[in-house]
Design an enzyme around this catalytic site. Structure first.
Site, mmCIF file in Angstrom:
data_model
loop_
_atom_site.group_PDB
_atom_site.id
_atom_site.type_symbol
_atom_site.label_atom_id
_atom_site.label_comp_id
_atom_site.label_asym_id
_atom_site.label_seq_id
_atom_site.Cartn_x
_atom_site.Cartn_y
_atom_site.Cartn_z
ATOM 1 N N ARG A 120 0.771 -1.220 -0.099
ATOM 2 C CA ARG A 120 0.079 0.048 0.095
ATOM 3 C C ARG A 120 0.762 1.259 0.025
ATOM 4 O O ARG A 120 0.465 2.354 0.505
ATOM 5 C CB ARG A 120 -1.035 -0.011 1.259
ATOM 6 N N LYS A 142 2.497 11.214 -11.074
ATOM 7 C CA LYS A 142 1.645 10.512 -11.785
ATOM 8 C C LYS A 142 2.357 9.246 -12.051
ATOM 9 O O LYS A 142 3.581 9.304 -12.537
ATOM 10 C CB LYS A 142 1.162 11.148 -13.401
ATOM 11 N N GLU A 184 9.172 19.113 -25.019
ATOM 12 C CA GLU A 184 8.760 19.319 -23.901
ATOM 13 C C GLU A 184 9.196 20.714 -23.091
ATOM 14 O O GLU A 184 8.482 21.485 -22.245
ATOM 15 C CB GLU A 184 8.685 18.114 -22.876
ATOM 16 N N LYS A 226 6.941 23.147 -14.355
ATOM 17 C CA LYS A 226 6.197 21.518 -14.028
ATOM 18 C C LYS A 226 5.705 21.896 -12.710
ATOM 19 O O LYS A 226 4.417 21.523 -12.260
ATOM 20 C CB LYS A 226 7.095 20.763 -14.434
ATOM 21 N N GLU A 236 -4.864 17.176 -11.404
ATOM 22 C CA GLU A 236 -5.433 17.357 -12.682
ATOM 23 C C GLU A 236 -6.834 17.468 -12.707
ATOM 24 O O GLU A 236 -7.765 17.149 -13.539
ATOM 25 C CB GLU A 236 -4.871 16.202 -13.595
ATOM 26 N N ARG A 240 -3.826 21.749 -14.510
ATOM 27 C CA ARG A 240 -2.543 20.799 -14.942
ATOM 28 C C ARG A 240 -2.893 20.192 -16.322
ATOM 29 O O ARG A 240 -1.980 19.974 -17.095
ATOM 30 C CB ARG A 240 -2.734 19.602 -14.110
ATOM 31 N N ASN A 244 -0.781 19.628 -21.335
ATOM 32 C CA ASN A 244 -1.235 18.811 -22.609
ATOM 33 C C ASN A 244 -1.318 19.823 -23.888
ATOM 34 O O ASN A 244 -1.726 19.607 -24.661
ATOM 35 C CB ASN A 244 -2.675 18.279 -22.647
ATOM 36 N N HIS A 247 -1.166 18.534 -27.335
ATOM 37 C CA HIS A 247 -1.253 17.138 -27.213
ATOM 38 C C HIS A 247 -2.405 16.657 -27.929
ATOM 39 O O HIS A 247 -2.588 15.493 -28.138
ATOM 40 C CB HIS A 247 -1.276 16.395 -25.888
ATOM 41 N N HIS A 251 -1.420 13.689 -29.853
ATOM 42 C CA HIS A 251 -1.955 12.194 -29.722
ATOM 43 C C HIS A 251 -2.619 11.441 -30.969
ATOM 44 O O HIS A 251 -2.176 10.660 -31.247
ATOM 45 C CB HIS A 251 -2.859 12.142 -28.498
ATOM 46 N N HIS A 264 6.920 10.612 -29.744
ATOM 47 C CA HIS A 264 5.753 11.501 -28.831
ATOM 48 C C HIS A 264 6.227 12.943 -28.905
ATOM 49 O O HIS A 264 5.481 14.108 -29.050
ATOM 50 C CB HIS A 264 5.895 11.309 -27.299
HETATM 51 P P1 NAD Z 1 12.206 6.056 -21.917
HETATM 52 O O1 NAD Z 1 12.038 5.683 -20.404
HETATM 53 O O2 NAD Z 1 11.624 4.830 -22.909
HETATM 54 O O3 NAD Z 1 13.679 6.235 -22.473
HETATM 55 C C1 NAD Z 1 13.859 6.792 -23.643
HETATM 56 C C2 NAD Z 1 15.159 5.827 -24.256
HETATM 57 O O4 NAD Z 1 16.228 6.391 -23.648
HETATM 58 C C3 NAD Z 1 15.143 4.207 -23.683
HETATM 59 O O5 NAD Z 1 15.437 3.336 -24.677
HETATM 60 C C4 NAD Z 1 16.233 4.258 -22.817
HETATM 61 O O6 NAD Z 1 16.651 3.287 -22.145
HETATM 62 C C5 NAD Z 1 17.044 5.311 -23.178
HETATM 63 N N1 NAD Z 1 17.912 6.080 -21.962
HETATM 64 C C6 NAD Z 1 17.184 6.619 -20.833
HETATM 65 N N2 NAD Z 1 18.133 7.316 -20.347
HETATM 66 C C7 NAD Z 1 19.391 7.233 -21.024
HETATM 67 C C8 NAD Z 1 20.724 7.986 -20.890
HETATM 68 N N3 NAD Z 1 20.639 8.663 -19.894
HETATM 69 N N4 NAD Z 1 21.549 7.602 -21.965
HETATM 70 C C9 NAD Z 1 21.162 6.881 -22.884
HETATM 71 N N5 NAD Z 1 19.956 6.398 -22.979
HETATM 72 C C10 NAD Z 1 19.024 6.550 -22.063
HETATM 73 O O7 NAD Z 1 11.240 7.019 -22.527
HETATM 74 P P2 NAD Z 1 10.835 8.616 -21.988
HETATM 75 O O8 NAD Z 1 10.890 9.620 -23.316
HETATM 76 O O9 NAD Z 1 11.789 9.221 -21.043
HETATM 77 O O10 NAD Z 1 9.457 8.835 -21.231
HETATM 78 C C11 NAD Z 1 8.503 8.307 -22.055
HETATM 79 C C12 NAD Z 1 7.339 7.892 -21.023
HETATM 80 O O11 NAD Z 1 7.288 8.745 -20.127
HETATM 81 C C13 NAD Z 1 6.000 7.373 -21.538
HETATM 82 O O12 NAD Z 1 5.548 6.226 -21.271
HETATM 83 C C14 NAD Z 1 4.932 8.380 -21.257
HETATM 84 O O13 NAD Z 1 3.808 8.231 -21.057
HETATM 85 C C15 NAD Z 1 5.704 8.753 -19.926
HETATM 86 N N6 NAD Z 1 5.397 10.249 -19.189
HETATM 87 C C16 NAD Z 1 4.723 10.201 -18.062
HETATM 88 C C17 NAD Z 1 4.532 11.406 -17.461
HETATM 89 C C18 NAD Z 1 3.921 11.602 -16.146
HETATM 90 O O14 NAD Z 1 3.757 12.634 -15.616
HETATM 91 N N7 NAD Z 1 4.100 10.656 -15.139
HETATM 92 C C19 NAD Z 1 4.618 12.837 -18.390
HETATM 93 C C20 NAD Z 1 5.242 12.628 -19.767
HETATM 94 C C21 NAD Z 1 5.358 11.103 -19.845
#
Ligand code: NAD
Length: 366
Positions: A120, A142, A184, A226, A236, A240, A244, A247, A251, A264
């Protein structure tokens, strides 16, 4: 550099921008109990950055259990969540065992959701390693996983006790991940910070080169946007949603092109052009040329003009149904101020898309 996220009910946590060597001291400062710590990462990050972190933790008296998962979006799913549960429960944890998410948004969301649900709720430390994660996903609580029916459909709000971002980790990011994250950062500037917008305009070449002297400042300013949004609307309920920006089209572009075709960030970069056009129509004083020029600097390989407009419109309708309301767009009143509008007409959508295509074509040919 340290920022604080302050939330109702006296909840408060630091977002630290510093070298990883300082992490153990911060774990102590936020009151975590020494001992076992579950560290979740992916194969790419483990290969490049795990050993110094593991050594620093061990030297400071921690016993990390490291779980290395495959990289990429498919890892943000139930089977990997189960692996974390199995590993953690087999190893032996209690409610004070921290989970440390060492990775991009995928690892952050997945390990964060594991932390939200194991016993939990375990203390969560986010150590983001991508630009998106450092300025966006690691902050705000999130967490979640994807389902076959859609992204992020299963999740929970679970605020971390510490976010620790080391900008030097970003030097190893593949170029496309870097520029995708920059979308972003540009988004944060447009919705929340004219000074960050000016910094991006003036120092774009240094930004693209990941100038080590500039990165901490850049990340700090984007993080501040942020944090401000999260502090005003943790769950949200309203504001918040401005995160988007870009987006609604973004999307739809991702979905119609097929996931993986545009990243993305690339889809959002195109979506921001559409939102810019819609904003400018309502707010003629908006410096449309300056904003367009900045957005055009975000590299978007591929050809958005092969996408069918009707298919995009339909994809946006799916989002609309999900919201049980009208099609919503985040628009800009001025640089640094965004709001949600639901009065966009069909004709405007079509014109906005034309603006996207013209802007993209101009980048490709210039
Ligand atoms: P990711 O975590 O898949 O990383 C992208 C790639 O970079 C991966 O192949 C990873 O192995 C590689 N990588 C990571 N750090 C590295 C480094 N320092 N050096 C070399 N390679 C590295 O993707 P992302 O773009 O970081 O995140 C996308 C995800 O985030 C999506 O699932 C999205 O839904 C989520 N997201 C969440 C929120 C939230 O508020 N929780 C907000 C925006 C996005």
């Amino acid at each position: 550099m340290v920022h604080y996220v302050e939330l109702p009910g006296d909840r408060r946590y630091p977002v630290v921008i510093e070298s990883l060597a300082a992490l153990p001291a911060w774990l102590e400062r936020v009151g975590l109990r020494h001992g076992r710590l579950l560290l979740v990462t992916d194969e790419n990050i483990a290969r490049l950055h795990l050993e110094p972190l593991r050594a620093a933790l061990e030297a400071a008296g921690w016993t990390p259990r490291v779980l290395v998962l495959p990289p990429g979006e498919p890892t943000k799913a139930l089977p990997y969540l189960e692996r974390i549960y199995d590993e953690a429960l087999r190893w032996g944890i209690d409610r004070r065992t921290p989970v440390l998410a060492f990775g991009g948004g995928v690892i952050g969301d997945l390990a964060g959701f594991a932390a939200a649900t194991l016993l939990r709720g375990l203390p969560l430390v986010q150590v983001p390693t991508t630009l998106i994660a450092q300025v966006d996903s690691a902050i705000g609580g999130k967490t979640g996983i994807n389902h076959a029916r859609g992204k992020n459909l299963i999740g929970a709000f679970h605020q971390p006790v510490l976010v620790f971002a080391d900008p030097s980790l970003l030097q190893t990011l593949p170029v496309r991940e870097w520029t995708s994250g920059l979308a972003e950062v540009v988004k944060h500037a447009l919705i929340g910070d004219p000074a960050l917008f000016a910094l991006l305009e003036e120092r774009w070449a240094d930004v693209m080169q990941r100038d080590a002297a500039l990165l901490p400042e850049l990340i700090s300013q984007a993080v501040a946007v942020k944090i401000r949004v999260v502090m005003q609307d943790e769950r949200e309920a309203g504001l918040r949603a401005i995160l988007n920006f870009g987006h609604t089209f973004g999307h739809a572009i991702e979905r119609v092109a097929g996931y993986g075709h545009f990243t993305h960030g690339e889809a959002v970069a195109l979506g921001m052009l559409a939102a810019l056009w819609l904003s400018h129509r309502r707010h003629p004083d908006l410096p449309v040329d300056r904003i367009r020029t900045l957005l055009q600097r975000l590299p978007v390989p591929g050809s958005p003009d092969t996408l069918d407009f009707e298919a995009l419109r339909e994809a946006m309708q799916v989002d609309k149904k999900a919201l049980a309301g009208r099609l919503r767009f985040v628009l800009l009143r001025r640089v640094g101020e965004a709001y949600v509008a639901d009065d966009v007409t069909e004709a405007e959508l079509r014109d906005a898309w034309q603006f996207v295509l013209e802007s993209h074509r101009a980048t490709v040919t210039s």
